[in-house]
Structure formats: C-alpha cells, structure tokens
Design a protein around this motif. Structure first.
Motif, mmCIF file in Angstrom:
data_model
loop_
_atom_site.group_PDB
_atom_site.id
_atom_site.type_symbol
_atom_site.label_atom_id
_atom_site.label_comp_id
_atom_site.label_asym_id
_atom_site.label_seq_id
_atom_site.Cartn_x
_atom_site.Cartn_y
_atom_site.Cartn_z
ATOM 1 N N TYR A 180 0.818 -1.221 0.000
ATOM 2 C CA TYR A 180 0.000 0.000 0.000
ATOM 3 C C TYR A 180 0.851 1.270 0.000
ATOM 4 N N THR A 181 2.027 1.213 0.596
ATOM 5 C CA THR A 181 2.919 2.371 0.530
ATOM 6 C C THR A 181 3.329 2.632 -0.912
ATOM 7 N N LEU A 182 3.605 1.560 -1.633
ATOM 8 C CA LEU A 182 3.935 1.681 -3.051
ATOM 9 C C LEU A 182 2.763 2.279 -3.834
ATOM 10 N N ALA A 183 1.551 1.895 -3.448
ATOM 11 C CA ALA A 183 0.362 2.449 -4.114
ATOM 12 C C ALA A 183 0.281 3.959 -3.910
ATOM 13 N N TRP A 184 0.567 4.427 -2.692
ATOM 14 C CA TRP A 184 0.583 5.869 -2.433
ATOM 15 C C TRP A 184 1.670 6.547 -3.257
ATOM 16 N N ILE A 185 2.844 5.939 -3.297
ATOM 17 C CA ILE A 185 3.940 6.508 -4.072
ATOM 18 C C ILE A 185 3.549 6.610 -5.546
ATOM 19 N N THR A 186 2.782 5.651 -6.018
ATOM 20 C CA THR A 186 2.387 5.616 -7.429
ATOM 21 C C THR A 186 1.488 6.789 -7.794
ATOM 22 N N ILE A 187 0.449 7.043 -6.980
ATOM 23 C CA ILE A 187 -0.429 8.172 -7.301
ATOM 24 C C ILE A 187 0.090 9.467 -6.707
ATOM 25 N N ASP A 188 0.892 9.367 -5.633
ATOM 26 C CA ASP A 188 1.544 10.496 -4.991
ATOM 27 C C ASP A 188 0.524 11.610 -4.719
ATOM 28 N N ASN A 189 0.771 12.817 -5.193
ATOM 29 C CA ASN A 189 -0.135 13.934 -4.924
ATOM 30 C C ASN A 189 -1.324 14.008 -5.872
ATOM 31 N N HIS A 190 -1.434 13.063 -6.766
ATOM 32 C CA HIS A 190 -2.496 13.083 -7.774
ATOM 33 C C HIS A 190 -3.731 12.355 -7.242
ATOM 34 N N LEU A 191 -4.415 13.023 -6.327
ATOM 35 C CA LEU A 191 -5.567 12.395 -5.669
ATOM 36 C C LEU A 191 -6.744 12.185 -6.602
ATOM 37 N N GLU A 192 -6.676 12.759 -7.804
ATOM 38 C CA GLU A 192 -7.736 12.505 -8.773
ATOM 39 C C GLU A 192 -7.778 11.034 -9.187
ATOM 40 N N TYR A 193 -6.697 10.301 -8.870
ATOM 41 C CA TYR A 193 -6.654 8.885 -9.217
ATOM 42 C C TYR A 193 -6.988 7.973 -8.044
ATOM 43 N N LEU A 194 -7.521 8.526 -6.976
ATOM 44 C CA LEU A 194 -7.958 7.687 -5.859
ATOM 45 C C LEU A 194 -9.058 6.716 -6.280
ATOM 46 N N GLY A 195 -9.757 7.055 -7.363
ATOM 47 C CA GLY A 195 -10.828 6.181 -7.848
ATOM 48 C C GLY A 195 -10.341 4.833 -8.330
ATOM 49 N N ILE A 196 -9.044 4.673 -8.477
ATOM 50 C CA ILE A 196 -8.505 3.384 -8.911
ATOM 51 C C ILE A 196 -8.623 2.338 -7.803
ATOM 52 N N PHE A 197 -8.788 2.824 -6.563
ATOM 53 C CA PHE A 197 -8.872 1.925 -5.422
ATOM 54 C C PHE A 197 -10.315 1.510 -5.155
ATOM 55 N N ARG A 198 -10.451 0.335 -4.569
ATOM 56 C CA ARG A 198 -11.759 -0.216 -4.220
ATOM 57 C C ARG A 198 -12.026 0.005 -2.728
ATOM 58 N N PRO A 199 -13.273 -0.064 -2.291
ATOM 59 C CA PRO A 199 -13.568 0.123 -0.861
ATOM 60 C C PRO A 199 -12.729 -0.779 0.038
ATOM 61 N N GLU A 200 -12.458 -2.001 -0.401
ATOM 62 C CA GLU A 200 -11.679 -2.914 0.444
ATOM 63 C C GLU A 200 -10.208 -2.513 0.557
ATOM 64 N N ASP A 201 -9.791 -1.537 -0.242
ATOM 65 C CA ASP A 201 -8.414 -1.058 -0.161
ATOM 66 C C ASP A 201 -8.229 0.050 0.885
ATOM 67 N N TYR A 202 -9.322 0.647 1.342
ATOM 68 C CA TYR A 202 -9.223 1.862 2.155
ATOM 69 C C TYR A 202 -8.470 1.655 3.468
#
Length: 319
Positions: A128-150
C-alpha cells in the motif's frame, strides 16, 4: 448511551481533522517527491490511455509487460494504437486491471497478461505504501482503489508521508537516478527501453525454482467480473501468456503448464489466445527478475503476442 455516542462522534471528528491536517501538510509543505521514479510512469501511461479515442490495444498486467513488450512493433503489426499499462507487481492484479478503466471504449482489445492466477495472489494490493507513491499527490486517481483497499491505504499513509518528508528534507526527491527504474526509462507507449547490461542476472540457479502456476476461484471470478465490465463498454478482453522461466531447476513440466492453461480456460469466460507452452523461455532471455525480459526475449515475446492476436482476430472474423 448518549454520552458514548458523543464521545464516539468526538473521536471520529478528531481523527478526521488529524487526517485532513496531515494531507494538507503533505500538499503544502512536502509536495510531490516521486516525479522521476519508476512509479511516476503511471501518470504517462494513464495520459496516453486517455488521449486515444480510436480502437486500441490495452496491455494490462504488471512489469512483465513494461519489461517485455515492443509496443511500437505490436502497433505497426496490428494497425491499432497500443497502450502498455504494465507497472509493478506490488500493486496487485486488481490495481492494474482498474488502470484500464480510465478509458475503455468500443472495439478496444484489452489484453490481460497476469503473472499470477492462484492462491498466491489474493487480489489485494501487496504494497500500500507503493500504491501511495504511485499516485503520490495526484488524488484525482484515488478512484482506482476499491472500498476494500481503504483500510490498507489509511494504515500505510504515515509510512508514505515519512518517506516523502525524508526526500523533501534531504533534497533527494524528484531526482532521476537513471537505469531501468526511472520515469525516463520508458518510451511513449509505456515500455522500458533502458536495460543496462550490468543488471543482467544468472537465472540458472535453484533460488529461481518456482512452483507450478495454478488458478484460484477468486482470481477466476475477478477476471470474469472484469470481462463483463470490458464487454459493457463494447470492448473485448482476452488473456495472453506471460513469459515463463523454464530451466533445469524448474519444478514444473510442460504438462503442468498445459494443465494450468486448461484450468484457466475452463474457469474464465473470456478468450485465452496463447499456447502458454510457447512462452517457456530459457534463463538467458530474462533480465533482472523472472518476469522481465532482455531485448532478445522482448522481441521473441512480442512476435508471439502478435501471432496470437492475429490468429484470434482471424478466427473472430470467420465466426
């Protein structure tokens, strides 16, 4: 009871406020620190995907694609634009499948090239840390995650923030360190084209002894759900093989791969276009992991995929 609810409400308010302040501080002070690393190629891949409105080939999977396809040759041979979305195995299969959802259109061909279909992949994000690094400050891509990822995302945010803060303070953020694992190692299609010879490994050793591949019901169900999504957008999902390391140390045989392919065909609803035994590659065709190919391996794998897609398309036309 009323006092309990008030305390609970206050606690939730404090947690939400702390989270808001933390995220605000990240944006205002820390900023983006990963603009030039390997994961930042995510942004370029998504932008290319969103920029193509005509029918296209979308390659979905992990780094076996970024390190193993000549997209320009595939594009020229198939007469369709190609987008290589391959990124990092630590993001998991679901993350890569969801990347393509940013622009799947009518008559697109979505080519799924996972390297795991069994119980070893629970269809969750592995890092999940890698996932944050991937989208970084681009929160417009938070939609790539599913509810079970939260839950995983929330628990890993402090680690991500600490890493980003260190890069900010040490002035080591947003630097291009060169080599294969930088944003500039990719071409416009999403292929890694920088593969220094110094990173070539010897795979003819027992530590690269991997068990035979399997297909779990969970993975099959996820792929079938994805197939329905792709079809609902007028596109077609197909499964193609990934490069399979086959050496004297391999514990699986040719028959094991045939059995795996048969199981995958039986459990999934989309077309499987490859003979997986064609993709049994010797050690010298792999680069720095058992999923990454050398330039020679990439050329061979690309030709195989072109042949698979052309045969599949020809059969579809006949039917």
């Amino acid at each position: 009871m009323k006092l309990f609810l008030q305390k609970t409400g206050l606690l939730l308010f404090l947690v939400a406020s702390a989270l808001l302040l933390t995220v605000t501080a990240k944006f205002l002070f820390v900023g983006s620190q990963y603009n030039q690393n390997y994961q930042a190629a995510f942004l370029d891949k998504i932008e290319r995907l969103k920029s193509i409105d005509e029918p296209k080939i979308i390659l979905v999977g992990n780094s076996n694609l970024s390190f193993g396809i000549d997209s320009q040759k595939l594009q020229d041979s198939m007469g369709m634009p190609v987008v290589n979305l391959g990124l990092h195995g630590g993001l998991g299969n679901a993350f890569h499948r969801n990347m393509a959802k940013y622009n799947i259109r009518k008559d697109d061909i979505v080519v799924l090239c996972q390297t795991s279909y069994g119980d070893d992949d629970d269809d969750e994000i592995h890092d999940y840390t890698l996932a944050w690094i991937t989208i970084d400050n681009h929160l417009e891509y938070l939609g790539i995650f599913r509810p079970e990822d939260y839950a995983g995302l929330l628990s890993s945010y402090p680690t991500y923030l600490k890493k980003a803060l260190y890069l900010r303070i040490s002035h080591k953020g947003n630097l291009d360190y060169g080599g294969s694992y930088s944003r500039n190692a990719f071409n416009k299609y999403g292929d890694v084209i920088v593969k220094p010879a110094i990173s070539q490994l010897d795979f003819s050793r027992s530590e690269y002894n991997y068990p035979p591949p399997t297909v779990s019901d969970q993975q099959a169900a996820a792929i079938n759900d994805y197939n329905r999504y792709v079809a609902s957008h007028g596109a077609e999902l197909v499964i193609a093989s990934y490069p399979i390391l086959f050496s004297d140390y391999s514990v699986y045989t040719n028959d094991d791969i045939i059995a795996f392919q048969k199981e995958l065909e039986e459990k999934t609803d989309c077309d499987l276009i490859s003979d997986f035994t064609d993709y049994l590659f010797p050690c010298e065709l792999f680069y720095n992991t058992n999923a990454h190919l050398t330039e020679e391996g990439t050329a061979i794998r690309t030709e195989l995929l072109i042949s698979d897609l052309k045969r599949w398309r020809s059969e579809k036309t006949k039917n």
